[in-house]
Structure formats: C-alpha cells, structure tokens
Write a protein that holds these residues in place. Structure first.
Motif, short mmCIF file in Angstrom:
data_model
loop_
_atom_site.label_atom_id
_atom_site.label_comp_id
_atom_site.label_asym_id
_atom_site.label_seq_id
_atom_site.Cartn_x
_atom_site.Cartn_y
_atom_site.Cartn_z
N THR A 61 -7.05 -2.03 -6.27
CA THR A 61 -7.84 -2.93 -5.42
C THR A 61 -7.78 -4.36 -5.93
OG1 THR A 61 -9.81 -2.32 -6.72
CG2 THR A 61 -9.46 -1.16 -4.62
N GLU B 271 -6.09 -7.63 -4.00
CA GLU B 271 -6.85 -8.87 -3.83
C GLU B 271 -6.07 -10.07 -4.37
OE1 GLU B 271 -11.16 -10.83 -5.15
OE2 GLU B 271 -10.74 -8.72 -5.55
N ARG C 62 0.83 -1.21 0.00
CA ARG C 62 0.00 0.00 0.00
C ARG C 62 0.86 1.26 0.00
NH1 ARG C 62 -2.95 -3.00 4.52
NH2 ARG C 62 -4.43 -4.31 3.38
#
Length: 219
Positions: free
Chosen positions: A193, A197, A99
C-alpha cells in the motif's frame, strides 16, 4: 498444452503450475529440483514426466502459462479503464500493471528472469516464445491501442511537439517508474500500500511537469 496434463481437473493443473512457477522463479531452470516439485504437488516424478516428457518441456509450459496469466490479467484490467484524458488513462494503466505484478509476483519474476537471462539449455525455445508474444502484444499498433495514444491527438500540444514524441517519452518514463517500485516491492522495502501511494505521487508529479513544465511561466 500436453494432452495427459490437460485431462487433469482444472484446479489440479493450477496447483501444479503454481508450484512450478514458484520453484522456477526462485531457483531458475538449472537449479530447480523436480523432486521438490513432485513432493510439493503430491505426485511421483514418473507422473510429472508422463505429463510433460522432460524438464525442458515442463519449463517451457510453465513459462508460457506465466506469460498467459500476466497478459490475460493486464488486458482485462486495462479494458476497464474509462479515462478520457491521455495522462489519466496511462496513469491508471501503470497502476493496474503494478497491482497485477504484485498479485502475480512469482509469474512476473519468472518471466523477467527468462527475458533477461534465457537458460542456455532452452535458450532457442524461450527466445522463440518471447518473440511470438512480442509479435502479438508488443507491436506499435497494439501498444498505441492499449495506451490510447489517439487521446493525445486532440490535446493542446505546444508547437514543435507531436503525438509520437510525447507518447514515446511518457510511456518510457512511466514504465521505468513502475519497474523502480517493483524492485522496492521485491526488496520488501515497504508494504504494497505504501509502494502504491509513493508510485501514485511520483506519477502525478511527473505528469504535472509534462503538462505544465518545470520553469515558472513569465507573467
């Protein structure tokens, strides 16, 4: 920090650093134009060199700033992780670093470029800068502290394995997975995103294989 630059308001310093990071990350040391930097920052070239004296000094200051940002954010995020299981802890570290990488993509790009291909004009200074950071943040003791290898000491490792072996191999593979998805992000192959995942799924599959093996156990 250069005294004249340090006297600027913090938000002004941050703006100039952000612009420099973007330009150096995209074009490298040699091809980055200080004319473009000054135009974007709304300052004259004379003022820029008043702050840093030379393009070399500017570049080194920008690289150091990018490294400081990445280290500061990584340390802060890993300190929040409270998992008591080694594999869960390390999974959260990889995700936190991922992130940060995506949120500070230009800083990451610049630092990776510098490490992989130190510019000839500043190679000695850059290598010293990298070495100083590695002495502080990449020592075996520091890595063990961050990844909390002591969590493995009470784990039910099978005979023939030791903590050092497991720690070394697991951290190597998970860092490789993180780099794999960083490249996908760089190529804009998937939205962030979706990348996260996919990374989570691959980490969990790998951890499952490490914990329980690949072959079915005989009944």
């Amino acid at each position: 920090m250069y005294p004249a630059f340090a006297k600027l308001p913090e938000e002004r310093q941050e703006l100039i650093m952000t612009i420099c990071i973007e330009e150096f990350a995209k074009y490298g040391y040699t091809n980055t134009s200080t004319d473009i930097i000054t135009a974007r920052a709304g300052i004259s070239k004379g003022i820029l060199f008043h702050y840093f004296k030379s393009k070399k000094n500017l570049y080194l200051a920008v690289v150091k700033h990018a490294m400081d940002v990445l280290v500061e954010k990584t340390v802060a995020e890993t300190a929040k992780i409270g998992a008591s299981d080694f594999f869960e802890h390390i999974k959260e570290i990889v995700l936190a670093k991922q992130r940060i990488t995506m949120n500070y993509f230009n800083e990451t790009e610049l630092v990776q470029r510098v490490i992989a291909h130190p510019p000839k004009g500043v190679q000695a200074e850059v290598e010293k800068l990298i070495a100083d950071y590695q002495k502080t943040f990449s020592t075996p003791a520091m890595l063990k502290s961050i990844y909390r290898s002591e969590l493995l000491e009470s784990a039910p490792l099978r005979d023939g394995l030791n903590v050092e072996q497991v720690f070394s191999h697991v951290t190597f593979v998970l860092n490789a997975l993180s780099n794999k998805y960083l490249q996908l992000h760089k190529a804009q192959a998937h939205p962030p995103t979706v990348i996260e995942e996919k990374l989570i799924n691959e980490i969990e599959t790998f951890i499952d294989m490490i914990k329980f093996g690949v072959y079915r156990q005989p009944e």
